[in-house]
Every structure is written in C-alpha cells, then in structure tokens.
Design a protein around this motif. Sequence first.
Motif, PDB file in Angstrom:
ATOM      1  N   PHE A  15       0.740  -1.334  -0.039  1.00 50.19           N
ATOM      2  CA  PHE A  15       0.089  -0.188  -0.151  1.00 50.19           C
ATOM      3  C   PHE A  15       0.889   1.288  -0.069  1.00 50.19           C
ATOM      4  O   PHE A  15       0.621   2.061  -0.815  1.00 50.19           O
ATOM      5  N   ILE A  16       1.918   1.382   0.821  1.00 50.22           N
ATOM      6  CA  ILE A  16       2.776   2.389   0.912  1.00 50.22           C
ATOM      7  C   ILE A  16       3.530   2.739  -0.319  1.00 50.22           C
ATOM      8  O   ILE A  16       3.697   3.732  -0.998  1.00 50.22           O
ATOM      9  N   ALA A  17       4.145   1.419  -1.014  1.00 50.11           N
ATOM     10  CA  ALA A  17       4.795   1.446  -2.487  1.00 50.11           C
ATOM     11  C   ALA A  17       3.840   2.161  -3.391  1.00 50.11           C
ATOM     12  O   ALA A  17       4.435   2.928  -4.313  1.00 50.11           O
ATOM     13  N   ALA A  18       2.522   1.822  -3.430  1.00 48.25           N
ATOM     14  CA  ALA A  18       1.559   1.906  -4.260  1.00 48.25           C
ATOM     15  C   ALA A  18       1.110   3.731  -4.213  1.00 48.25           C
ATOM     16  O   ALA A  18       1.202   4.427  -5.322  1.00 48.25           O
ATOM     17  N   ILE A  19       1.079   4.175  -2.873  1.00 44.42           N
ATOM     18  CA  ILE A  19       0.867   5.555  -2.594  1.00 44.42           C
ATOM     19  C   ILE A  19       1.986   6.462  -3.137  1.00 44.42           C
ATOM     20  O   ILE A  19       1.999   7.418  -3.922  1.00 44.42           O
ATOM     21  N   LEU A  20       3.258   6.047  -2.790  1.00 47.99           N
ATOM     22  CA  LEU A  20       4.467   6.660  -3.207  1.00 47.99           C
ATOM     23  C   LEU A  20       4.734   6.414  -4.646  1.00 47.99           C
ATOM     24  O   LEU A  20       5.019   7.743  -5.312  1.00 47.99           O
ATOM     25  N   HIS A  21       4.401   5.681  -5.398  1.00 48.20           N
ATOM     26  CA  HIS A  21       4.479   5.549  -6.726  1.00 48.20           C
ATOM     27  C   HIS A  21       3.527   6.339  -7.401  1.00 48.20           C
ATOM     28  O   HIS A  21       3.983   7.263  -8.189  1.00 48.20           O
ATOM     29  N   THR A  22       2.308   6.410  -7.106  1.00 49.04           N
ATOM     30  CA  THR A  22       1.348   7.403  -7.654  1.00 49.04           C
ATOM     31  C   THR A  22       1.644   9.027  -7.353  1.00 49.04           C
ATOM     32  O   THR A  22       1.612   9.613  -8.354  1.00 49.04           O
ATOM     33  N   VAL A  23       1.989   9.248  -6.144  1.00 49.01           N
ATOM     34  CA  VAL A  23       2.414  10.816  -5.848  1.00 49.01           C
ATOM     35  C   VAL A  23       3.935  11.114  -6.883  1.00 49.01           C
ATOM     36  O   VAL A  23       3.607  12.149  -7.519  1.00 49.01           O
ATOM     37  N   LEU A  24       4.387  10.214  -7.036  1.00 46.87           N
ATOM     38  CA  LEU A  24       6.105  10.519  -7.622  1.00 46.87           C
ATOM     39  C   LEU A  24       5.500  10.522  -9.253  1.00 46.87           C
ATOM     40  O   LEU A  24       6.107  11.427 -10.121  1.00 46.87           O
ATOM     41  N   LYS A  25       4.760   9.693  -9.590  1.00 46.30           N
ATOM     42  CA  LYS A  25       4.749   9.625 -11.153  1.00 46.30           C
ATOM     43  C   LYS A  25       3.660  10.790 -11.342  1.00 46.30           C
ATOM     44  O   LYS A  25       3.775  11.709 -12.318  1.00 46.30           O
ATOM     45  N   GLN A  26       2.805  11.217 -10.532  1.00 44.58           N
ATOM     46  CA  GLN A  26       1.818  12.502 -10.632  1.00 44.58           C
ATOM     47  C   GLN A  26       2.710  13.757 -10.557  1.00 44.58           C
ATOM     48  O   GLN A  26       2.233  14.751 -11.314  1.00 44.58           O
ATOM     49  N   SER A  27       3.832  13.618 -10.031  1.00 45.00           N
ATOM     50  CA  SER A  27       4.744  14.998  -9.567  1.00 45.00           C
ATOM     51  C   SER A  27       5.718  14.947 -10.949  1.00 45.00           C
ATOM     52  O   SER A  27       6.669  15.719 -10.984  1.00 45.00           O
ATOM     53  N   GLY A  28       5.846  13.889 -11.839  1.00 43.69           N
ATOM     54  CA  GLY A  28       6.747  13.849 -13.041  1.00 43.69           C
ATOM     55  C   GLY A  28       7.851  13.211 -12.806  1.00 43.69           C
ATOM     56  O   GLY A  28       8.865  13.073 -13.485  1.00 43.69           O
ATOM     57  N   LYS A  29       8.214  12.424 -11.785  1.00 38.55           N
ATOM     58  CA  LYS A  29       9.228  11.660 -11.492  1.00 38.55           C
ATOM     59  C   LYS A  29       9.058  10.181 -11.476  1.00 38.55           C
ATOM     60  O   LYS A  29       9.187   9.602 -10.682  1.00 38.55           O
ATOM     61  N   GLU A  30       8.895   9.933 -12.719  1.00 36.97           N
ATOM     62  CA  GLU A  30       8.427   8.504 -13.128  1.00 36.97           C
ATOM     63  C   GLU A  30       9.500   7.640 -12.654  1.00 36.97           C
ATOM     64  O   GLU A  30       9.349   6.467 -12.341  1.00 36.97           O
ATOM     65  N   ASP A  31      10.799   7.837 -12.831  1.00 42.46           N
ATOM     66  CA  ASP A  31      11.955   7.046 -12.609  1.00 42.46           C
ATOM     67  C   ASP A  31      11.988   6.769 -11.224  1.00 42.46           C
ATOM     68  O   ASP A  31      12.183   5.424 -10.923  1.00 42.46           O
ATOM     69  N   TYR A  32      11.865   7.771 -10.379  1.00 41.36           N
ATOM     70  CA  TYR A  32      12.027   7.231  -8.857  1.00 41.36           C
ATOM     71  C   TYR A  32      10.525   6.609  -8.631  1.00 41.36           C
ATOM     72  O   TYR A  32      10.706   5.680  -7.542  1.00 41.36           O
ATOM     73  N   ALA A  33       9.530   6.821  -9.258  1.00 47.58           N
ATOM     74  CA  ALA A  33       8.485   6.060  -9.021  1.00 47.58           C
ATOM     75  C   ALA A  33       8.668   4.606  -9.224  1.00 47.58           C
ATOM     76  O   ALA A  33       8.259   3.502  -8.497  1.00 47.58           O
ATOM     77  N   HIS A  34       9.331   4.061 -10.446  1.00 46.18           N
ATOM     78  CA  HIS A  34       9.644   2.908 -10.687  1.00 46.18           C
ATOM     79  C   HIS A  34      10.771   2.331  -9.579  1.00 46.18           C
ATOM     80  O   HIS A  34      10.422   1.100  -9.256  1.00 46.18           O
ATOM     81  N   TRP A  35      11.668   3.083  -9.082  1.00 45.78           N
ATOM     82  CA  TRP A  35      12.431   2.616  -8.045  1.00 45.78           C
ATOM     83  C   TRP A  35      11.900   2.198  -6.811  1.00 45.78           C
ATOM     84  O   TRP A  35      12.142   1.336  -6.000  1.00 45.78           O
ATOM     85  N   VAL A  36      10.779   3.054  -6.574  1.00 46.37           N
ATOM     86  CA  VAL A  36      10.154   2.582  -5.214  1.00 46.37           C
ATOM     87  C   VAL A  36       9.144   1.652  -5.303  1.00 46.37           C
ATOM     88  O   VAL A  36       9.180   0.702  -4.534  1.00 46.37           O
ATOM     89  N   THR A  37       8.575   1.027  -6.471  1.00 48.89           N
ATOM     90  CA  THR A  37       7.869   0.038  -6.656  1.00 48.89           C
ATOM     91  C   THR A  37       8.761  -1.104  -6.535  1.00 48.89           C
ATOM     92  O   THR A  37       8.518  -2.236  -5.973  1.00 48.89           O
ATOM     93  N   LEU A  38      10.187  -1.125  -7.134  1.00 51.51           N
ATOM     94  CA  LEU A  38      11.022  -2.369  -7.380  1.00 51.51           C
ATOM     95  C   LEU A  38      11.395  -2.476  -5.696  1.00 51.51           C
ATOM     96  O   LEU A  38      11.683  -3.544  -5.268  1.00 51.51           O
ATOM     97  N   LEU A  39      11.617  -1.309  -5.173  1.00 52.36           N
ATOM     98  CA  LEU A  39      12.206  -1.537  -3.527  1.00 52.36           C
ATOM     99  C   LEU A  39      11.068  -2.045  -2.739  1.00 52.36           C
ATOM    100  O   LEU A  39      11.430  -3.105  -1.953  1.00 52.36           O
TER     101      LEU A  39
END
Length: 66
Positions: A15-39
């Motif tokens: 759940f936390i990874a999904a929320i962080l992924h969504t927030v990062l993706k919406q703010s234009g930091k898609e690379d970080y969003a993918h790293w958060v999902t992988l982590l």
Amino acid sequence: MGSLQPIFQIAGVGFIAAILHTVLKQSGKEDYAHWVTLLGFVIVLFMVAHYLGDLFAEVKRVFQLN
C-alpha cells in the motif's frame, strides 16, 4: 490475530509503495516511482523469504526431522 500479522505487513508495504508510486508519477518523477515500486517488491520478497524460513523450521520441529 498473530497468524495474520505477516499478511498485514506485506499489504502495508504494498500500500505504501503504491501511494508513493502514484505521488511520484503525478509529480513527473516517473524514474523514482519505478524505483520505489522495485524497492517495495524487494522488501516484500525478503519478508516472504523470512516467513518461509520460519515455516520450514516449524515443520522440521513438528515432525522432528534432522
């Protein structure tokens, strides 16, 4: 309730990874969003490996295998 604790921990990490992924993706930091999902996936993988080790140790203890 103790037997459901690992399920809630894994769900919480997801759940936390999904929320962080969504927030990062919406703010234009898609690379970080993918790293958060992988982590998050790696953390859950280690948790599952730990719980599987505990399960095998318990099975060994129950059946008194050496």
